[in-house]
Design a protein around this motif. Structure first.
Motif, PDB file in Angstrom:
ATOM      1  N   VAL A  12       0.834  -1.203   0.000  1.00 13.11           N
ATOM      2  CA  VAL A  12       0.000   0.000   0.000  1.00 13.11           C
ATOM      3  C   VAL A  12       0.870   1.254   0.000  1.00 13.11           C
ATOM      4  CG1 VAL A  12      -1.657   1.349   1.347  1.00 13.11           C
ATOM      5  CG2 VAL A  12      -2.000  -1.115   1.035  1.00 13.11           C
ATOM      6  N   ALA A  72       2.348   1.859  -3.342  1.00  7.61           N
ATOM      7  CA  ALA A  72       1.339   2.391  -4.262  1.00  7.61           C
ATOM      8  C   ALA A  72       1.081   3.870  -3.991  1.00  7.61           C
ATOM      9  CB  ALA A  72       0.042   1.593  -4.131  1.00  7.61           C
ATOM     10  N   GLU A  79      -3.979   8.397  -0.444  1.00  7.91           N
ATOM     11  CA  GLU A  79      -4.605   7.556   0.581  1.00  7.91           C
ATOM     12  C   GLU A  79      -6.116   7.521   0.409  1.00  7.91           C
ATOM     13  OE1 GLU A  79      -0.779   9.309   2.188  1.00  7.91           O
ATOM     14  OE2 GLU A  79      -2.569  10.089   1.179  1.00  7.91           O
ATOM     15  N   LEU A 103      -7.015   5.395  -2.643  1.00  8.93           N
ATOM     16  CA  LEU A 103      -6.822   3.956  -2.503  1.00  8.93           C
ATOM     17  C   LEU A 103      -7.733   3.300  -1.470  1.00  8.93           C
ATOM     18  CD1 LEU A 103      -2.921   3.703  -2.657  1.00  8.93           C
ATOM     19  CD2 LEU A 103      -4.544   2.778  -4.320  1.00  8.93           C
ATOM     20  N   VAL A 107      -8.671  -0.575  -1.952  1.00  7.41           N
ATOM     21  CA  VAL A 107      -7.947  -1.572  -1.167  1.00  7.41           C
ATOM     22  C   VAL A 107      -8.872  -2.231  -0.148  1.00  7.41           C
ATOM     23  CG1 VAL A 107      -6.048  -1.929   0.452  1.00  7.41           C
ATOM     24  CG2 VAL A 107      -5.734  -0.433  -1.529  1.00  7.41           C
TER      25      VAL A 107
END
Length: 300
Positions: free
Chosen positions: A195, A198, A211, A214, A218
């Motif tokens: 994470v 990414a 953040e 994602l 995620v």
């Protein structure tokens, strides 16, 4: 049956707990034991961070050297790095009838053998949780699993403690502890790395809040994987889309992430093939790209 009941009821009495040491795990588990009705009477803490954690989470504990902590405890909680457990155990006094537990996920109860031979009840009691040192760590213990390893009575005590702490005991054999812990590390620690990698890639191309971008993706992917297993797999690897994967690898070249991407894509392809999500015919070009970096091609 009577033996099982008496053993599992043993921690229900109010135990004097000693914590070595007041790190992220020790301070949090010590606080959880206090919440369950036990008394943390002593703890070891050396660094400023550990002293601060002890003051916040273990306010009734006297700060003492580890041997004095062990001497004061009915239940000794050992929460130090894995490699430090064996030499620490060899240096501590043992009182017959004490309960000794460590929180390492990778090690079983055998590392506490000197204490067991001296008359202590020894067990491994490891929370399946990651610890950040923040206040939310304590609340995250509710409902988690605890890996319990020990001989018969010790295992029953560990199961009872896990239940008192609001969790679920999971019996893990001594020989299986390393594999058990590897699975947890593979899922939790590597997820954090994936994470964060990414996030950095998105930030590098100007995404202001990676953040936020994602989080829903995620979160949904994790939920789908836990609910549906390999059936949740989507994306270019599961489709055998070699051209897209090659473009990804080219775009990531020089970032350091391309090596992890290649390794995970290979493993994803293996799982997709085994589960029937990816057909062998569709996998040939993909596996060629992943196996031979010099053959990667990008579209112009």
């Amino acid at each position: 049956m009577e033996q099982h009941q008496s053993a599992t009821q043993r921690p229900a009495s109010r135990l004097a707990v000693g914590v070595v040491s007041a790190g992220r795990v020790g301070a949090t588990v010590g606080a959880a034991l206090t919440r369950a009705g036990h008394r943390v009477v002593a703890a070891s803490a050396v660094s400023d961070a550990s002293l601060a954690r002890a003051a916040r989470h273990l306010p009734g504990a006297e700060i003492l050297p580890p041997p004095d902590v062990a001497a004061a405890a009915d239940l000794l909680l050992i929460a130090v790095p894995d490699d430090a457990i064996a030499p620490l155990v060899a240096s501590l006094p043992v009182r017959p009838g004490q309960i000794w537990a460590h929180t390492s996920g990778a090690l079983g109860a055998d590392v506490l053998r000197p204490a067991r031979e001296a008359g202590a009840l020894t067990l491994a009691l490891a929370p399946a949780m990651t610890f950040t040192g923040r206040d939310e760590d304590l609340e995250r213990l509710q409902g988690i699993s605890w890996a319990v390893t020990g001989e018969a009575e010790a295992r029953f005590v560990g199961e009872a403690l896990a239940l008192e702490l609001g969790g679920e005991p999971e019996h893990v054999e001594e020989a299986d502890r390393a594999r058990y812990h590897a699975a947890l590390v593979y899922a939790a620690n590597h997820l954090s790395t994936l994470v964060n990698d990414a996030v950095e890639q998105l930030r590098a191309i100007g995404v202001a809040a990676p953040e936020r971008l994602l989080t829903p993706l995620v979160s949904a992917s994790l939920d789908n994987a836990l609910r549906h297993g390999d059936a949740a797999l989507t994306g270019p690897v599961s489709r055998g889309d070699a051209g897209t994967v090659a473009r990804h690898l080219a775009a990531l070249e020089g970032t350091g992430v391309e090596y992890a991407y290649r390794a995970m894509a290979r493993r994803t392809a293996e799982r997709a093939l085994a589960s029937g999500r990816l057909k062998s015919a569709d996998a040939e070009g993909l596996l060629d790209v992943l196996a031979h970096p010099e053959k990667e091609e990008t579209s112009e």
